[in-house]
Enzyme design. Structure first.
Site, PDB file in Angstrom:
ATOM      1  N   CYS A 128       4.581   1.731  11.408  1.00  0.00           N
ATOM      2  CA  CYS A 128       5.623   2.491  10.711  1.00  0.00           C
ATOM      3  C   CYS A 128       6.252   3.544  11.609  1.00  0.00           C
ATOM      4  O   CYS A 128       7.312   4.083  11.294  1.00  0.00           O
ATOM      5  CB  CYS A 128       5.055   3.145   9.458  1.00  0.00           C
ATOM      6  SG  CYS A 128       3.838   4.425   9.781  1.00  0.00           S
ATOM      7  N   ASN A 136      -5.887   3.062  10.844  1.00  0.00           N
ATOM      8  CA  ASN A 136      -5.130   1.915  11.341  1.00  0.00           C
ATOM      9  C   ASN A 136      -4.927   1.936  12.850  1.00  0.00           C
ATOM     10  O   ASN A 136      -4.775   0.886  13.470  1.00  0.00           O
ATOM     11  CB  ASN A 136      -3.770   1.835  10.636  1.00  0.00           C
ATOM     12  CG  ASN A 136      -3.026   3.157  10.649  1.00  0.00           C
ATOM     13  OD1 ASN A 136      -3.554   4.168  10.210  1.00  0.00           O
ATOM     14  ND2 ASN A 136      -1.810   3.154  11.141  1.00  0.00           N
ATOM     15  N   THR A 139      10.217  -6.999 -12.446  1.00  0.00           N
ATOM     16  CA  THR A 139       9.775  -8.380 -12.580  1.00  0.00           C
ATOM     17  C   THR A 139       8.673  -8.701 -11.578  1.00  0.00           C
ATOM     18  O   THR A 139       8.810  -8.432 -10.380  1.00  0.00           O
ATOM     19  CB  THR A 139      10.956  -9.342 -12.363  1.00  0.00           C
ATOM     20  OG1 THR A 139      11.975  -9.054 -13.321  1.00  0.00           O
ATOM     21  CG2 THR A 139      10.519 -10.796 -12.507  1.00  0.00           C
ATOM     22  N   HIS A 145      -0.825  -8.196   3.219  1.00  0.00           N
ATOM     23  CA  HIS A 145      -0.534  -8.741   4.545  1.00  0.00           C
ATOM     24  C   HIS A 145      -1.515  -8.290   5.619  1.00  0.00           C
ATOM     25  O   HIS A 145      -1.505  -8.831   6.724  1.00  0.00           O
ATOM     26  CB  HIS A 145       0.908  -8.412   4.956  1.00  0.00           C
ATOM     27  CG  HIS A 145       1.159  -6.989   5.322  1.00  0.00           C
ATOM     28  ND1 HIS A 145       1.242  -6.563   6.626  1.00  0.00           N
ATOM     29  CD2 HIS A 145       1.378  -5.900   4.553  1.00  0.00           C
ATOM     30  CE1 HIS A 145       1.509  -5.266   6.648  1.00  0.00           C
ATOM     31  NE2 HIS A 145       1.593  -4.842   5.394  1.00  0.00           N
ATOM     32  N   SER A 149      -2.705  -3.492   1.009  1.00  0.00           N
ATOM     33  CA  SER A 149      -1.607  -4.447   1.148  1.00  0.00           C
ATOM     34  C   SER A 149      -2.164  -5.821   1.469  1.00  0.00           C
ATOM     35  O   SER A 149      -3.091  -5.951   2.276  1.00  0.00           O
ATOM     36  CB  SER A 149      -0.649  -4.031   2.274  1.00  0.00           C
ATOM     37  OG  SER A 149       0.108  -2.903   1.922  1.00  0.00           O
ATOM     38  N   ALA A 181       0.815  -1.218   0.000  1.00  0.00           N
ATOM     39  CA  ALA A 181       0.000   0.000   0.000  1.00  0.00           C
ATOM     40  C   ALA A 181       0.846   1.266   0.000  1.00  0.00           C
ATOM     41  O   ALA A 181       0.440   2.288  -0.554  1.00  0.00           O
ATOM     42  CB  ALA A 181      -0.946  -0.001   1.196  1.00  0.00           C
ATOM     43  N   THR A 182       2.018   1.221   0.621  1.00  0.00           N
ATOM     44  CA  THR A 182       2.877   2.409   0.619  1.00  0.00           C
ATOM     45  C   THR A 182       3.251   2.796  -0.800  1.00  0.00           C
ATOM     46  O   THR A 182       3.153   3.965  -1.197  1.00  0.00           O
ATOM     47  CB  THR A 182       4.145   2.168   1.457  1.00  0.00           C
ATOM     48  OG1 THR A 182       3.780   2.101   2.840  1.00  0.00           O
ATOM     49  CG2 THR A 182       5.156   3.301   1.280  1.00  0.00           C
TER      50      THR A 182
END
Length: 383
Positions: A329, A152, A242, A202, A200, A71-72
Site C-alpha cells: 500500500c 506484513n 450486493t 488474497h 483478506s 481487510a482494509t
C-alpha cells in the site's frame, strides 16, 4: 525466468479456487438477497456454505463471520463502527502500534481529529511490541486495542495471545488484524481471545476484493459495531451492498483448502526458508535480518544487504525475482519503511532492506535460482 517472491503483498490464486469461482460465475446467476425465486436461493446457499468454511478455519461460528471487500474495509468497520458506542459510554481512547497496516493507523488518526485519544506503541529492534507496554496504556476510558497478528513487512508475530488473555478481564474491546496469519497460523488463531478479527482472502491464495470481519459473540451478543456505510441490510446491516457471490465462494474455497493443507504447507514454507537462508549464508555477502527470527513466520525474510540500495537492487534483479521493500500500500512512495523506522532500525540499514516472501506453491528450485541471481546482483553493487 522470474520467480514471484512477494506473497505478503498478494498471493497467487489457487487453481482450485479459480475453477470453483468460474463454476459459480457460469452456473449461479442471481442476487443472494433475492427471496422470490430459486436463483436467489441458490446464490444464498453458496454464500452460506462459504461462511461455514471461513468459520471452520478460524474456529468461530458461522453467524460471527461477515463478508467485506477486504481487510482494509474490515479494519475500518471494526474501528469506525465503534464510534457511536464510544460516544455513548465516554470511552474514546484507543491503543495500537506504530507498525500496523495503514488501514488501522490512518483510521485511528482520523478519529483523533474527532476527539478520540490514541496511544501508539512502538516495538523494539526485535520487531515485536511488548505486551506490557500495550497493557500499561489501558485506562477506564479505553475503548479498543487493535494489534496485528503478524507484521506484513517483517513477518514478526506480535504478542496478541498475551494481550488478548489479559484483556479478557477488562471492559476493553480487542481487534486483531490477522491478514498475514490467516491460513498459516491456524492453530494459534483458534486459541486467541479477541472481539474482532480481520483478514483478506488474497493473502491465502483466494481472490482479491473479498475479505472477512469476524465479530465474536460474548454472552450471545455481538460487539457493539455499527455499519459505516448505508444502502442495505446485507450482512445483518454491518456491510451493505450486493454480495459478490463468486468472490465469497472463492474466499470460502481458499479457507477450506487452507484448513485441509496448512500443516503440509507450513512444512513446505519452512523448507524454503531454510534453503534461502543457506544461499544467503554461502554467498559471502554482508547482511542483517530485520526482526527477531525466533518470532518470525516461515514465509518471510526482511533483510538488509549492507551497502546495497534496495531500490537499485530490485530494479536490477526484477527479471530474476519479484521482491519488495515495504508494504504494497506504500510501495509507490520511496520514503523509508515506517515499520523499520518504528523498530529503530538505522536509516542506512532501512535503505538497503528488502522483503522476500513466498508460499507453499512456490517451487523451491525456482526460489533458490531467483535468490541466487538476486544475491549475485547484490554482490556486484556491494563491491
Amino acid at each position: 525466468m522470474s520467480v514471484y517472491l512477494d506473497y505478503n503483498a498478494s498471493a497467487p490464486v489457487d487453481g482450485r479456487v479459480i475453477d470453483y469461482m468460474v463454476e459459480v460465475y457460469r452456473n449461479n446467476i442471481g442476487n443472494a438477497d433475492s427471496r422470490t425465486h430459486n436463483y436467489g436461493e441458490n446464490a444464498r446457499n453458496i454464500v452460506e456454505e462459504a461462511r461455514k468454511k471461513v468459520a471452520s478455519l478460524i474456529g468461530v461460528t458461522a453467524d460471527e463471520v461477515f463478508f467485506t471487500s477486504g481487510a482494509t474495509e474490515s479494519n475500518n468497520i471494526a474501528i469506525q463502527g465503534l464510534r457511536e458506542y464510544a460516544i455513548e459510554t465516554g470511552r474514546k481512547h484507543i491503543v495500537t502500534t506504530a507498525i500496523e497496516h495503514k488501514a488501522v493507523l490512518e483510521t485511528v488518526r482520523a478519529l483523533e481529529k474527532e476527539g478520540f485519544v490514541v496511544d501508539i506503541v512502538k516495538p523494539d529492534l526485535s520487531g515485536r511490541v511488548n505486551a506490557d507496554d500495550i497493557l500499561s496504556k489501558i485506562k477506564k476510558e479505553t475503548l479498543l486495542v487493535s494489534i496485528m497478528h503478524v507484521n506484513n513487512e517483517t513477518g514478526i508475530i506480535q504478542p496478541v495471545k498475551e494481550i488478548g488473555e489479559a484483556l479478557q478481564e477488562k471492559e476493553v474491546l480487542f481487534h486483531i488484524d490477522a491478514t498475514q496469519s490467516c491460513g498459516k497460523l491456524v492453530d494459534e488463531i483458534r486459541e486467541l481471545k479477541y472481539n474482532m478479527l480481520s483478514f483478506s482472502a488474497h493473502k491465502l491464495m483466494g481472490p482479491q476484493g473479498i475479505g472477512v470481519l469476524v465479530l465474536k459473540k460474548k454472552k450471545y451478543k455481538l460487539p457493539p459495531v455499527k455499519n459505516i456505510m448505508y444502502g442495505g441490510q446485507q450482512e445483518k446491516g454491518i456491510r451493505p451492498g450486493t454480495l459478490p457471490v463468486a468472490l465469497i465462494a472463492g474466499c470460502g474455497k481458499a479457507c477450506e483448502i487452507a484448513e485441509d493443507e496448512y500443516k503440509k504447507n507450513n512444512k513446505i514454507v519452512f523448507d524454503i526458508k531454510k534453503a534461502i537462508q543457506k544461499e544467503i549464508d554461502e554467498s559471502g555477502i554482508s547482511y542483517t535480518i530485520n526482526g527477531n527470527q525466533d518470532f518470525c513466520v516461515d514465509n518471510t525474510i526482511n533483510i538488509c544487504f549492507e551497502g546495497v540500495s534496495s531500490e537499485a537492487l530490485m530494479l536490477s534483479s526484477k527479471m530474476f525475482c519479484g521482491v519488495s521493500n515495504g508494504s504494497a500500500c506504500t510501495s509507490k512512495s520511496y520514503s523509508p519503511s515506517y515499520v523499520l523506522v518504528a523498530m529503530g532500525v538505522p536509516e542506512e540499514q532501512i535503505e538497503c532492506s528488502i522483503r522476500i516472501s513466498w508460499g507453499a506453491n512456490t517451487d523451491i528450485e525456482e526460489a533458490i535460482e531467483g535468490v541466487k541471481a538476486l544475491l549475485s546482483t547484490a554482490l556486484q553493487f556491494s563491491r
